[in-house]
Scaffold this motif. Structure first.
Motif, PDB file in Angstrom:
ATOM      1  N   GLY A 172     -43.930   9.911  36.592  1.00  0.00           N
ATOM      2  CA  GLY A 172     -44.626   9.845  35.442  1.00  0.00           C
ATOM      3  C   GLY A 172     -45.753   9.708  35.237  1.00  0.00           C
ATOM      4  O   GLY A 172     -46.409   9.309  36.303  1.00  0.00           O
ATOM      5  N   SER A 173     -46.607   9.030  34.518  1.00  0.00           N
ATOM      6  CA  SER A 173     -47.674   8.409  34.242  1.00  0.00           C
ATOM      7  C   SER A 173     -47.747   7.049  34.622  1.00  0.00           C
ATOM      8  O   SER A 173     -48.863   6.318  35.174  1.00  0.00           O
ATOM      9  CB  SER A 173     -48.299   8.394  32.746  1.00  0.00           C
ATOM     10  N   SER A 174     -46.204   6.268  34.566  1.00  0.00           N
ATOM     11  CA  SER A 174     -46.757   4.494  35.325  1.00  0.00           C
ATOM     12  C   SER A 174     -45.868   4.900  36.047  1.00  0.00           C
ATOM     13  O   SER A 174     -45.919   3.522  36.601  1.00  0.00           O
ATOM     14  CB  SER A 174     -46.170   3.700  34.125  1.00  0.00           C
ATOM     15  N   LYS A 193     -39.936   8.161  39.925  1.00  0.00           N
ATOM     16  CA  LYS A 193     -38.516   7.599  40.213  1.00  0.00           C
ATOM     17  C   LYS A 193     -38.129   9.105  41.297  1.00  0.00           C
ATOM     18  O   LYS A 193     -38.929  10.015  41.040  1.00  0.00           O
ATOM     19  CB  LYS A 193     -37.639   7.842  38.900  1.00  0.00           C
ATOM     20  N   GLY A 238     -40.704   6.614  26.503  1.00  0.00           N
ATOM     21  CA  GLY A 238     -40.525   5.968  27.666  1.00  0.00           C
ATOM     22  C   GLY A 238     -42.009   4.948  28.088  1.00  0.00           C
ATOM     23  O   GLY A 238     -42.848   4.854  26.817  1.00  0.00           O
ATOM     24  N   ASN A 239     -43.096   5.811  28.787  1.00  0.00           N
ATOM     25  CA  ASN A 239     -44.259   5.105  28.481  1.00  0.00           C
ATOM     26  C   ASN A 239     -44.948   6.069  27.677  1.00  0.00           C
ATOM     27  O   ASN A 239     -45.739   5.997  26.924  1.00  0.00           O
ATOM     28  CB  ASN A 239     -44.578   4.966  30.008  1.00  0.00           C
ATOM     29  N   ARG A 279     -42.444  -4.508  27.517  1.00  0.00           N
ATOM     30  CA  ARG A 279     -41.796  -5.981  27.987  1.00  0.00           C
ATOM     31  C   ARG A 279     -42.342  -6.775  27.583  1.00  0.00           C
ATOM     32  O   ARG A 279     -42.362  -7.917  26.989  1.00  0.00           O
ATOM     33  CB  ARG A 279     -40.623  -6.099  29.305  1.00  0.00           C
ATOM     34  N   GLY A 291     -37.030   4.674  28.924  1.00  0.00           N
ATOM     35  CA  GLY A 291     -37.072   3.357  29.762  1.00  0.00           C
ATOM     36  C   GLY A 291     -37.069   2.159  28.171  1.00  0.00           C
ATOM     37  O   GLY A 291     -36.213   1.300  28.402  1.00  0.00           O
ATOM     38  N   ASN A 305     -32.898   0.576  26.815  1.00  0.00           N
ATOM     39  CA  ASN A 305     -33.075  -0.621  27.331  1.00  0.00           C
ATOM     40  C   ASN A 305     -33.425  -1.749  25.651  1.00  0.00           C
ATOM     41  O   ASN A 305     -33.522  -2.691  25.648  1.00  0.00           O
ATOM     42  CB  ASN A 305     -34.376  -0.597  28.066  1.00  0.00           C
TER      43      ASN A 305
HETATM   44  N1  LIG Z   1     -35.802  -3.828  29.688  1.00  0.00           N
HETATM   45  C1  LIG Z   1     -36.110  -3.067  28.972  1.00  0.00           C
HETATM   46  N2  LIG Z   1     -36.790  -3.681  28.028  1.00  0.00           N
HETATM   47  C2  LIG Z   1     -37.917  -2.818  27.256  1.00  0.00           C
HETATM   48  N3  LIG Z   1     -38.777  -2.014  27.516  1.00  0.00           N
HETATM   49  C3  LIG Z   1     -38.630  -1.817  28.931  1.00  0.00           C
HETATM   50  C4  LIG Z   1     -37.137  -2.169  29.774  1.00  0.00           C
HETATM   51  N4  LIG Z   1     -37.641  -1.375  30.802  1.00  0.00           N
HETATM   52  C5  LIG Z   1     -38.306  -0.965  30.619  1.00  0.00           C
HETATM   53  N5  LIG Z   1     -38.256  -0.425  29.406  1.00  0.00           N
HETATM   54  C6  LIG Z   1     -39.830   0.320  28.978  1.00  0.00           C
HETATM   55  O1  LIG Z   1     -40.069   1.676  29.785  1.00  0.00           O
HETATM   56  C7  LIG Z   1     -40.924   2.365  29.726  1.00  0.00           C
HETATM   57  C8  LIG Z   1     -41.269   2.421  30.792  1.00  0.00           C
HETATM   58  O2  LIG Z   1     -40.357   4.271  30.610  1.00  0.00           O
HETATM   59  P1  LIG Z   1     -40.703   5.191  31.526  1.00  0.00           P
HETATM   60  O3  LIG Z   1     -39.077   6.125  31.224  1.00  0.00           O
HETATM   61  O4  LIG Z   1     -39.741   4.295  33.106  1.00  0.00           O
HETATM   62  O5  LIG Z   1     -41.419   5.459  31.181  1.00  0.00           O
HETATM   63  P2  LIG Z   1     -42.458   7.072  32.678  1.00  0.00           P
HETATM   64  O6  LIG Z   1     -41.458   7.736  33.210  1.00  0.00           O
HETATM   65  O7  LIG Z   1     -43.430   7.481  31.302  1.00  0.00           O
HETATM   66  O8  LIG Z   1     -43.458   5.861  33.209  1.00  0.00           O
HETATM   67  C9  LIG Z   1     -42.307   0.633  29.601  1.00  0.00           C
HETATM   68  O9  LIG Z   1     -42.943   0.470  29.040  1.00  0.00           O
HETATM   69  C10 LIG Z   1     -41.455  -0.471  30.208  1.00  0.00           C
HETATM   70  O10 LIG Z   1     -41.580  -1.444  29.534  1.00  0.00           O
END
Ligand SMILES: Nc1ncnc2c1ncn2[C@@H]1O[C@H](COP(=O)(O)OP(=O)(O)O)[C@@H](O)[C@H]1O
Ligand SMILES: CC(=O)OP(=O)(O)O
Ligand SMILES: [Mg+2]
Length: 400
Positions: free
Chosen positions: A9-11, A14, A211-212, A285, A331, A335
């Motif tokens: 992903g961008s950040s 996985k 997500g991001n 977060r 994400g 969450n």
């Molecule tokens: N427990 C949590 N509470 C709030 N936000 C969360 C939590 N866990 C992950 N995130 C948020 O999810 C985002 C990343 O999501 P993700 O789907 O992993 O992104 P990507 O695949 O685009 O890199 C981030 O902004 C992160 O802060």
């Protein structure tokens, strides 16, 4: 047969490793906060019936370094799940932009790599990372078949009235400027899970991937009919570092009045805006912490973020002419209970009524958050792009 799946992903990157036809990975992990403070790798493996979690906190500057950290964890002797990395027969890669020509899961050739590279300008935060991931894995696992699974593929059913832009026709016919849509692997996976959960193959669903990168899709009977990202993953919702939809005149204004170059405009919109531009942090977060401290910028940013999602729910309920469920995933969607609550507040006109207690309770698997008896289901469904990619790799190999 071992299938390693890489989802950059961008950040984050996985990964999951699957053995044979099993849908349960034998190890999985996450390299997160790439390029930010606090980057780390979390590697989970079950050895001799015991779950082990290795957390490696270290600076990870970019996706290439992230891939090297991941590769080292897979073969680390004390936690090795494979006798030899050469046992990996297939590596499945998520590729965000497939453009006009890469429309279905395919094994990766030099020609496929060139096509992914040709799309760098349309997915600047993603396609370059995918190529790094593919190249590192070609070196690490030279015996394996490398497979690409595209984010854009699920959106191929969007009708022309929704995928065209109102610009002169030649830009579509000659230059292929149209809505492609992204996160398709995730939208397809969670919408299929929702239909099965509701036992309704013709369900009208809105999937909300936060997500991001963030996007939404309107799914009617398993087919995508509209989505919020467009030619590139910049359009639509407010994201970690991306603007989402803005008035295009702002670009002209920046170039005309501020003397911005093309690269500066692209960087501003893709890398410096969204939650980062509004609050100073792209990670929800961090923004959540600022919100709880009463930080005005964070309060405004959360409200803007949720309001944009609400507007798309309204639009897609109209496009679908009905609504059985909205689904939160990824994400933030999985969450961040506060973000979900903000989105679902004052939405009873659509039959959306969130049960705050259920929303605040954490639990694994599919969760149902609506107040009992209300019209529209509010579901949290953990996305599993890695499993979806492994399944698509198996289907491709079966047909070869
Ligand atoms: N427990 C949590 N509470 C709030 N936000 C969360 C939590 N866990 C992950 N995130 C948020 O999810 C985002 C990343 O999501 P993700 O789907 O992993 O992104 P990507 O695949 O685009 O890199 C981030 O902004 C992160 O802060
Ligand atoms: C397409 C996209 O934005 O992907 P991600 O959310 O993984 O960055
Ligand atoms: Mg993602």
């Amino acid at each position: 047969m071992y299938i390693l799946v890489i989802n950059s992903g961008s950040s984050s990157i996985k990964y999951q490793l699957f053995k044979g036809d099993s849908d349960t990975p034998i190890c999985k992990g996450l390299v997160e906060r790439i390029g930010l403070d606090g980057s780390r790798a979390v590697h989970e493996v079950t050895l001799n019936g015991e779950d082990q979690k290795i957390i490696a906190e270290r600076s990870i500057a970019d996706h290439q370094e992230g891939m090297q950290v991941l590769a080292a964890l897979l073969v680390r002797e004390d936690i090795a799940v494979l006798a030899d990395p050469a046992q990996i027969t297939t590596v499945g890669h998520r590729v965000v932009h497939g453009g006009e020509t890469l429309t279905a899961t395919t094994s990766i050739t030099e020609e496929v790599k060139d096509k992914i590279k040709a799309l760098y300008s349309l997915a600047p935060l993603h396609n370059p990372g995918h190529i790094k991931g593919i190249e590192v894995s070609e070196q690490m696992f030279p015996q394996a078949i490398q497979v690409a699974v595209f984010d854009t593929a699920f959106h191929r059913t969007i009708p022309e009235k929704a995928f065209r832009y109102a610009i002169p026709e030649e830009f579509y016919t000659e230059d292929h400027l149209r809505v492609y849509g992204f996160h398709g692997i995730s939208h397809q996976y969670v919408s299929a899970q929702a239909s099965a959960y509701l036992n309704k193959p013709d369900a009208k669903l809105i999937t909300i991937h936060l997500g991001n990168g963030c996007s939404m899709a309107a799914v009617d009977g398993g087919k995508c009919i509209d989505t919020s990202m467009g030619l590139t993953p910049l359009d639509g919702l407010i994201m970690g570092t991306r603007t989402g939809t803005i008035d295009p005149s702002i670009l002209i204004w920046l170039m005309e009045r501020k003397g911005y170059s093309l690269t500066e405009v692209s960087d501003l919109l893709n890398k410096k805006s969204g939650m980062l531009g509004l609050t100073g942090s792209s990670d929800m977060r961090d923004v959540g912490k600022l919100y709880n401290e009463g930080n005005h910028a964070a309060v405004t940013a959360y409200q803007m973020y949720a309001y944009r999602v609400k507007k798309f729910i309204g639009a897609y309920a109209a496009a679908l002419n009905g609504l059985d469920a909205i689904i939160f995933t990824a994400g933030v969607g999985e969450n961040d209970s506060f973000a979900r609550e903000l989105v679902c507040t004052d939405m009873d006109f659509f039959g959306i009524d969130i049960d705050k207690e259920k929303n605040a309770t954490r639990a694994p698997g599919i969760r149902d958050l609506n107040i009992a008896g209300t019209k529209t289901k509010i579901l949290v469904i953990p996305t599993n792009e890695e499993l979806a990619i492994a399944q698509q790799c198996r289907e491709l190999l079966d047909t070869q």
